[in-house]
Design an enzyme around this catalytic site. Structure first.
Site, PDB file in Angstrom:
ATOM      1  CG  ASP A  73      -2.356   0.681   1.175  1.00  0.00           C
ATOM      2  OD1 ASP A  73      -2.400   1.744   0.094  1.00  0.00           O
ATOM      3  OD2 ASP A  73      -3.175   0.691   2.063  1.00  0.00           O
ATOM      4  CG  ASP A 133      -9.320   2.460  -0.635  1.00  0.00           C
ATOM      5  OD1 ASP A 133      -8.888   1.576  -0.683  1.00  0.00           O
ATOM      6  OD2 ASP A 133      -8.710   3.283   0.206  1.00  0.00           O
TER       7      ASP A 133
HETATM    8  C1  DGJ Z   1      -5.848   2.028   2.083  1.00  0.00           C
HETATM    9  C2  DGJ Z   1      -6.007   0.765   1.091  1.00  0.00           C
HETATM   10  O1  DGJ Z   1      -6.690   1.074  -0.066  1.00  0.00           O
HETATM   11  C3  DGJ Z   1      -7.248  -0.061   2.056  1.00  0.00           C
HETATM   12  O2  DGJ Z   1      -7.729  -1.161   1.161  1.00  0.00           O
HETATM   13  C4  DGJ Z   1      -6.479  -0.372   3.269  1.00  0.00           C
HETATM   14  O3  DGJ Z   1      -5.526  -1.490   3.050  1.00  0.00           O
HETATM   15  C5  DGJ Z   1      -6.044   0.765   4.048  1.00  0.00           C
HETATM   16  N1  DGJ Z   1      -5.190   1.551   3.245  1.00  0.00           N
HETATM   17  C6  DGJ Z   1      -5.365   0.400   5.410  1.00  0.00           C
HETATM   18  O4  DGJ Z   1      -4.811   1.322   5.987  1.00  0.00           O
END
Ligand code: DGJ
Length: 924
Positions: free
Chosen positions: A478, A569
């Site tokens: 990430d 997301d």
């Molecule tokens: C952002 C990501 O896109 C989410 O799926 C998740 O992993 C969060 N970060 C975790 O902090």
């Protein structure tokens, strides 16, 4: 195939031709890019396409005294500088040591090779069979060389090009701009289709006329960004998904980029892309080479779907590498939206057990497993397992997950640090930050300075330790903030390595720090590639999934290392359909992580049916991201069924040929009122998403029809499959479904002998036992008929009657179709596919009564119902008078209470379900 003769260059792919020639001034003049054409063997017919000019026109610059008719601003050029009469956006901007800014590159030589070579600093496309042409130019007065390298991928109809700039002089050169793509076309009658967006609404396509002036799409976030994806298209205005001429372009780069179209006074258009020049300035020292990223281009004369196929097969064959290139991607369960930061081992194992029972193959522990990471304010950088949450450490958890039959994966965010962390305390200077300024934070975190070697080494070492500390099969990588305060205290580019008797030192002087700040954002990206390269080489079995707050870094640079990327997301299927459709123009489906999540959705609070969530997520690398322990048995049964469907068709979903239905982004050629109104255009643009994914040669396909809003009295929906063989006989059928009587609300009273109050306990009880049969679509026909005439689906529900032959969609409803080459086996299956008539057995009735009793609804006698005329329900069910009366009474008096009881009852009835926990709602 590449043909070169008398300074003429013809680059052919299966269906396209790209050509240019060197003029007698030494400039590379672009002559044609489009549908494959045939030249005479000696290429003497270049005369046909060469621009003719005898005299310079008024108010133009003549190139030099021997070429009085040559106005550079009115030529199509492979590369362009500035200061010699070309007024358009330059390909390259340099400042020489004497301050001169005029740049003019002249042809020097060329080489032709088979197979691509690896570049030193940047990832790129690869292919042993590709033809690679290097055309070398030198600056007319200063000692700088520019190599443009073209690679031809014949089968995929893709040509790539990149630039290497070499300082062969003795003074440094300041590079203010060096792009990757330049395509000058002789007329500007095009529409541009670009992809902008933001967090949770990535890849929104928009189109704009390019006929006049300049259009710039660009990212300045430090990443390729959700604000503007580097993929874009240029098309003739009448182009749609299946017809028309169009070009597609992409960039193999993950940092700041820009895409420019520049239509000039002579009706020509220049199309460019490359590193964004904003904040960029690179000091190229004598002897050094600057590598500019590789640009990708493709052409199709048969619409956007065909263009996407070129891009998809190119990405699969020549971008994605390593063990996962052709491997099926596992169905995963991710803990993020199921638990956020609030978990411990027991909770994860419970979730994993559910996942395993449902047929899920990989369990992913997301954020929250390390340091004191209970929220997003701390511990990034401290990659030590939190023993309070996971007493057995990563290996303890991984072993237990493996015993449940699942492989194990985890989340990391190695490029970042929280100020509240041990790492920051130890190395406050390891971030991109200007010590003289207050720092502007993003998600309470700072960006580590990957231009520094020691930081890169730290990340490689730390991640290697984490990845080898347990049986880790998957890593979600990430990156959750965009850049601010871009400043490197090290500015390594300006540093000198000194070796003396005490060892090797990096010597950085103030001047170097100030001069090289314009390189930092780019050097960050190079540092990232070095890290990703080292770790993917070291851990070839791990499936890496890129992520940057969802799709903030969805690009070909990342895909050179990580075969899939978390697309957004936003897991709401209605939003996701648009987002995934956006990506689908340039990227194949399996590169997009797509998850089924809870309803109401955590980003939109929209309620959608499970089947819709599945149908959309199936068109990607499927995962689940929800607390399965809160799901009812009925929902779990549905999930199991859907997972089985995905497994059955996984090969198609992940390796197939994808087609968008409808008219695509140029659809507002339809009168505007029709295009935007569901009422006037219920089956069209925006309201219906229609997808088909077929095997490469069309033997099988899966289709989706997703409806946003219901419009009444719109009976005649047709689904048009694509990608089938015209003369193959297919079995077309739909995913077997039943409908929930609660969806019909008050209308059920048209068939019930007693009154059932809407949203009541009784309605809930009935709904548990009674399902309405859904329409069956089942036909056999040739591909040509299915594709050209479309499949006339069952009549849509329109408020005047309902039976099992009525197609009923709520708002936000998605349904799948399957299309299979007819053979004996399929025919056998076909017999078994018919939807069984739902029936309530005596035992079930008794159970129903018992349940009702538990809710103070006693049951003694039964009443037979007769279907009233309004709704021809084929179904039969029985319910007691008392049961219904008491339930009604209870509903009247204790609406709220009874609802609660029902929920409790549900929880109790399935003891292994854990009580649902509140999430903290951090969806970033
Ligand atoms: C952002 C990501 O896109 C989410 O799926 C998740 O992993 C969060 N970060 C975790 O902090």
């Amino acid at each position: 195939m590449i043909q070169i003769k008398d300074n003429k260059f013809v680059l052919n792919t299966k269906n396209t031709t790209y050509c240019f020639e060197i003029s007698d001034t030494g400039h590379a003049m672009h002559r044609y890019y489009g549908k494959r054409v045939r030249f005479l063997p000696n290429l003497s017919d270049f005369d046909v396409i060469r621009q003719k000019r005898e005299f310079i026109t008024g108010n133009s610059i003549a190139y030099d005294k021997d070429h009085q008719a040559l106005a550079m601003e009115d030529e199509c050029l492979e590369i362009s500088g500035s200061g010699k009469g070309d007024l358009r956006s330059p390909f390259i901007s340099l400042v020489f040591a004497d301050g001169s800014r005029t740049v003019d590159f002249i042809y020097d030589s060329c080489t032709l090779e088979k197979g691509t070579a690896e570049r030193k600093t940047l990832p790129g496309s690869y292919g042993e069979e590709a033809d690679v042409l290097t055309v070398s130019f030198v600056e007319k007065y200063y000692k700088v060389r520019l190599n443009i390298v073209y690679t031809v991928y014949e089968e995929e109809n893709v040509i790539t090009r990149y630039a290497d700039l070499i300082n062969e002089g003795s003074d440094p050169v300041r590079v203010e701009r060096i792009l990757s793509l330049q395509l000058d076309l002789p007329d500007s009658g095009y529409e541009g289709i670009f992809f902008d967006g933001a967090w949770a609404r990535e890849m929104h396509s928009y189109h704009t006329s390019l006929a006049h002036g300049m259009h710039v799409s660009r990212s300045y976030t430090g990443t390729s960004s959700n604000r503007a994806n580097p993929f874009f298209m240029v098309a003739r205005p009448q182009t749609n998904e299946d017809r028309g001429e169009c070009f597609g372009f992409n960039l193999i780069y993950s940092g700041n980029h820009m895409e420019i179209t520049d239509a000039n006074a002579y009706g020509k258009i220049r199309i460019q892309s490359g590193i964004n020049e904003e904040g960029f300035a690179y000091i190229l020292k004598p002897g050094d080479t600057f590598e500019a990223p590789e640009a990708v281009m493709s052409f199709s004369d048969s619409g956007l779907n065909a263009l996407s196929h070129n891009m998809h097969f190119f990405v699969r064959e020549h971008i994605v590498r390593g063990e996962w290139k052709y491997k099926d991607r596992p169905i995963l369960l991710n803990s993020w939206e199921a638990a956020y930061f609030k978990f411990d081992e027991a909770k994860l194992l419970k979730l994993a057990k559910r996942a395993s029972d449902a047929g899920i193959e990989l369990f992913v522990m997301d954020d929250g497993w390390f340091g004191e990471r209970d929220d997003d304010t701390k511990s990034l950088g401290d990659w030590v397992v939190n023993k309070k949450k996971l007493p057995g450490g990563l290996s303890g958890l991984a072993d237990k997950i493996n015993k449940l039959g699942l492989s194990f994966g985890l989340w990391v965010e190695p490029e970042m640090v929280n100020v509240n962390s041990d790492l920051y305390e130890e190395h406050p200077d390891w971030c991109l930050a200007n010590p003289k300024r207050d720092h502007s934070e993003g998600r309470n975190q700072r960006v580590l300075d990957l231009s520094r070697k020691e930081v890169r080494e730290y990340i490689i070492d730390t991640m290697s330790r984490v990845f080898s500390s347990a049986n880790i099969a998957y890593v979600k990588w990430d990156m959750n903030r965009i850049f601010s305060d871009v400043y490197s205290g090290s500015a390594r580019a300006g540093s000198v390595i000194v070796v003396d008797e005490t060892g090797t030192h990096e010597v950085v002087n103030e001047e170097a720090i100030s001069q090289h700040q314009g390189e930092v954002a780019h050097r960050y990206v190079l540092g990232l590639y070095e890290i990703m390269g080292a770790l993917t080489e070291k851990f070839p079995h791990i499936l890496f999934e890129g992520c940057a707050s969802g799709g903030n870094r969805f690009d070909l640079g990342i895909l050179c290392y990580f075969p899939q990327i978390w697309a957004s997301d936003n897991t709401d299927p209605i939003c996701r359909a648009e987002i995934q459709q956006g990506y689908s123009y340039g990227y194949p489906l399996e590169t997009m992580g797509a998850h089924v999540s809870a309803s109401p959705n955590h980003q939109t609070l929209r309620r959608t049916q499970l089947r819709t969530r599945f149908a959309v997520a199936a068109f990607g690398s499927l995962g689940y991201e929800c607390n399965l322990n809160d799901f009812t048995k009925e929902q779990m049964d549905e999930i199991k069924d859907e997972i089985a469907v995905y497994k059955k068709y996984r090969e198609i979903f992940q390796h197939g040929k994808f087609f968008r239905g409808g008219m695509g982004p140029l659809a507002d050629l339809v009168p505007i009122s029709d295009a935007t109104s569901v009422l006037f255009n219920p089956t069209g643009v925006g309201n219906i998403t229609e997808w088909t994914i077929a095997t490469r040669y069309g033997t099988k396909a899966v289709g989706l029809m997703l409806k946003k809003l219901v419009a009444p009295n719109t009976q005649n929906m047709r689904y048009f499959p694509k990608g089938l063989e015209e003369n193959t006989e297919y079995h077309f059928f739909n995913h077997e479904l039943t409908y929930d009587i609660r969806d019909f609300g008050d209308l059920v009273n048209t068939v019930t002998p007693i009154h059932v109050k809407q949203d009541s306990l009784l309605m809930d009880l009935l709904a548990k036992k009674v399902k309405l049969p859904a329409e069956t679509e089942d036909y056999t026909a040739y591909g040509s008929l299915l594709m050209s005439a479309g499949v006339a689906l069952k009549q849509n529900f329109s408020g005047t009657g309902y039976n099992e032959n009525v197609r009923y969609d709520q708002d936000f409803s998605g349904k799948l179709f399957f299309i299979e080459d007819v053979d004996e086996e399929v025919l056998k299956e076909k017999g078994a596919e018919a939807t069984p008539e739902p029936e309530v057995t005596e035992a079930e009735l008794a159970e129903l009564a018992a349940e009702a009793e538990g809710e103070n609804v006693s049951s003694q006698e039964t009443v037979e119902e007769e279907a009233p005329a309004a709704v021809e329900n084929t179904e039969e069910y029985e319910i007691t008078d008392e049961e219904s009366e008491e339930a009604e009474e209870e509903d009247d008096n204790e609406d709220d209470e009874s609802d609660e009881e029902y929920e409790d009852d549900e929880d109790d009835s399935d003891e292994e379900y854990e009580e649902s926990e509140e999430t903290d709602g951090d969806n970033n």
